[in-house]
Design a protein around this motif. Structure first.
Motif, PDB file in Angstrom:
ATOM      1  N   ARG A   1     -12.328  21.765   3.854  1.00 38.23           N
ATOM      2  CA  ARG A   1     -13.131  22.817   3.220  1.00 38.23           C
ATOM      3  C   ARG A   1     -13.908  22.168   2.090  1.00 38.23           C
ATOM      4  O   ARG A   1     -13.583  21.070   1.650  1.00 38.23           O
ATOM      5  N   PHE A   2     -14.940  22.838   1.611  1.00 39.41           N
ATOM      6  CA  PHE A   2     -15.781  22.237   0.583  1.00 39.41           C
ATOM      7  C   PHE A   2     -15.031  22.114  -0.734  1.00 39.41           C
ATOM      8  O   PHE A   2     -14.464  23.067  -1.235  1.00 39.41           O
ATOM      9  N   ARG A   3     -15.011  20.884  -1.271  1.00 40.92           N
ATOM     10  CA  ARG A   3     -14.487  20.590  -2.606  1.00 40.92           C
ATOM     11  C   ARG A   3     -15.384  19.516  -3.206  1.00 40.92           C
ATOM     12  O   ARG A   3     -15.339  18.364  -2.794  1.00 40.92           O
ATOM     13  N   SER A   4     -16.187  19.896  -4.179  1.00 43.14           N
ATOM     14  CA  SER A   4     -17.149  18.962  -4.755  1.00 43.14           C
ATOM     15  C   SER A   4     -16.494  17.756  -5.420  1.00 43.14           C
ATOM     16  O   SER A   4     -17.115  16.705  -5.540  1.00 43.14           O
ATOM     17  N   ASP A   5     -15.251  17.889  -5.830  1.00 44.44           N
ATOM     18  CA  ASP A   5     -14.561  16.798  -6.517  1.00 44.44           C
ATOM     19  C   ASP A   5     -13.753  15.899  -5.590  1.00 44.44           C
ATOM     20  O   ASP A   5     -13.163  14.925  -6.042  1.00 44.44           O
ATOM     21  N   PHE A   6     -13.728  16.190  -4.311  1.00 41.83           N
ATOM     22  CA  PHE A   6     -12.851  15.435  -3.426  1.00 41.83           C
ATOM     23  C   PHE A   6     -13.467  14.128  -2.910  1.00 41.83           C
ATOM     24  O   PHE A   6     -13.526  13.870  -1.721  1.00 41.83           O
ATOM     25  N   HIS A   7     -13.891  13.289  -3.846  1.00 43.16           N
ATOM     26  CA  HIS A   7     -14.255  11.912  -3.510  1.00 43.16           C
ATOM     27  C   HIS A   7     -12.953  11.185  -3.175  1.00 43.16           C
ATOM     28  O   HIS A   7     -11.867  11.611  -3.588  1.00 43.16           O
TER      29      HIS A   7
ATOM     30  N   VAL B   1       0.871  -1.174   0.000  1.00 39.43           N
ATOM     31  CA  VAL B   1       0.000   0.000   0.000  1.00 39.43           C
ATOM     32  C   VAL B   1       0.908   1.224   0.000  1.00 39.43           C
ATOM     33  O   VAL B   1       1.700   1.420   0.926  1.00 39.43           O
ATOM     34  N   ILE B   2       0.816   2.046  -1.051  1.00 46.01           N
ATOM     35  CA  ILE B   2       1.696   3.215  -1.155  1.00 46.01           C
ATOM     36  C   ILE B   2       0.982   4.525  -0.802  1.00 46.01           C
ATOM     37  O   ILE B   2       1.631   5.501  -0.460  1.00 46.01           O
ATOM     38  N   LEU B   3      -0.340   4.547  -0.879  1.00 50.06           N
ATOM     39  CA  LEU B   3      -1.125   5.723  -0.499  1.00 50.06           C
ATOM     40  C   LEU B   3      -2.497   5.276  -0.025  1.00 50.06           C
ATOM     41  O   LEU B   3      -3.040   4.299  -0.535  1.00 50.06           O
ATOM     42  N   ARG B   4      -3.032   6.007   0.912  1.00 51.21           N
ATOM     43  CA  ARG B   4      -4.402   5.771   1.371  1.00 51.21           C
ATOM     44  C   ARG B   4      -5.024   7.116   1.686  1.00 51.21           C
ATOM     45  O   ARG B   4      -4.341   8.038   2.123  1.00 51.21           O
ATOM     46  N   ASP B   5      -6.321   7.233   1.445  1.00 49.66           N
ATOM     47  CA  ASP B   5      -7.000   8.492   1.745  1.00 49.66           C
ATOM     48  C   ASP B   5      -8.499   8.240   1.787  1.00 49.66           C
ATOM     49  O   ASP B   5      -8.942   7.097   1.697  1.00 49.66           O
ATOM     50  N   ARG B   6      -9.258   9.332   1.909  1.00 47.57           N
ATOM     51  CA  ARG B   6     -10.695   9.214   2.117  1.00 47.57           C
ATOM     52  C   ARG B   6     -11.414  10.400   1.489  1.00 47.57           C
ATOM     53  O   ARG B   6     -10.788  11.372   1.071  1.00 47.57           O
ATOM     54  N   ASN B   7     -12.718  10.322   1.464  1.00 47.83           N
ATOM     55  CA  ASN B   7     -13.540  11.422   0.971  1.00 47.83           C
ATOM     56  C   ASN B   7     -13.267  12.647   1.831  1.00 47.83           C
ATOM     57  O   ASN B   7     -13.227  12.556   3.056  1.00 47.83           O
ATOM     58  N   ARG B   8     -13.068  13.791   1.180  1.00 46.91           N
ATOM     59  CA  ARG B   8     -12.783  15.048   1.884  1.00 46.91           C
ATOM     60  C   ARG B   8     -13.630  16.179   1.301  1.00 46.91           C
ATOM     61  O   ARG B   8     -13.194  17.315   1.224  1.00 46.91           O
ATOM     62  N   MET B   9     -14.852  15.843   0.917  1.00 46.16           N
ATOM     63  CA  MET B   9     -15.694  16.814   0.234  1.00 46.16           C
ATOM     64  C   MET B   9     -16.093  18.004   1.113  1.00 46.16           C
ATOM     65  O   MET B   9     -16.217  19.122   0.620  1.00 46.16           O
TER      66      MET B   9
END
Length: 198
Positions: free
Chosen positions: A76-82, A64-72
């Motif tokens: 701060r609000f970012r509609s594309d941050f799925h 596993v080289i990267l992991r992340d999550r929804n940050r919409m």
């Protein structure tokens, strides 16, 4: 075994512990470890006030080289941050023109939406696996998109992860906990923007 309906009454902490228990079972399926990480990220996203979707990138050696999550909504609000979008943006920002996802795998806790599928196709990631199927609007690949996307995705695979069905149920239950709140927040945001200013 407890049914999916019973999971809806669980808290995020209880689902976290349950996923841990399932992933550490002696009869582990090939993608259980990845599914567990994606669910962990989804829970972190939910606790931050975002939709509960998590994702990770696995290199050709299975690391596993990267992991992340929804940050919409947070920080701060970012509609594309799925989750998938955040992950791919981080990878591409880190490597720039050297970004190469051939032979890599992207694992998402939920079946990616249309927006994320197009981004995944554009990124060139070879394999995309999802822990739980949305069943109501997710896309298990380019088959529901315009023909040019299907052509671009010819060398890519979109498929369910080979993980415990119980982990898939937990992934869906975690996501379901935040869907209503996400839609409500987006609707409120639209109403606020439409309200006349004085």
């Amino acid at each position: 075994m407890e049914q999916q309906a019973d999971l809806s009454s669980r808290t995020l902490s209880e689902l976290f512990a349950l996923a841990d228990e399932v992933a550490s079972h002696p009869e582990v399926r090939p993608h259980d470890g990845y599914a567990r990480i994606a669910i962990d990220q989804a829970i972190k996203g939910a606790l931050e006030g975002n939709s509960a979707i998590g994702a990770l990138i696995v290199d050709p050696d299975g690391r596993v080289i990267l992991r992340d999550r929804n940050r919409m909504f947070y920080p701060r609000f970012r509609s594309d941050f799925h989750a998938e979008m955040v992950l791919l943006t981080r990878y591409e920002n880190d490597l720039g023109n050297r970004a190469d996802l051939r032979r890599h795998t992207l694992v998402s806790s939920m079946e990616p939406c249309e927006m994320c599928v197009i981004r995944i196709i554009n990124s060139g990631v070879t394999t995309t696996l999802f822990v739980a199927s949305a069943g109501r609007g997710g896309v298990s690949g380019p088959n529901r998109l315009a023909p040019h996307w299907e052509r671009l995705a010819e060398s890519q695979t979109f498929a369910p992860a080979d993980c415990s069905p119980r982990l898939a149920e937990i992934g869906l239950a975690v996501a379901d906990m935040t869907y209503g709140a996400t839609v409500s927040r987006l609707m409120s945001r639209r109403q606020e923007m439409a309200a006349p200013t004085e």
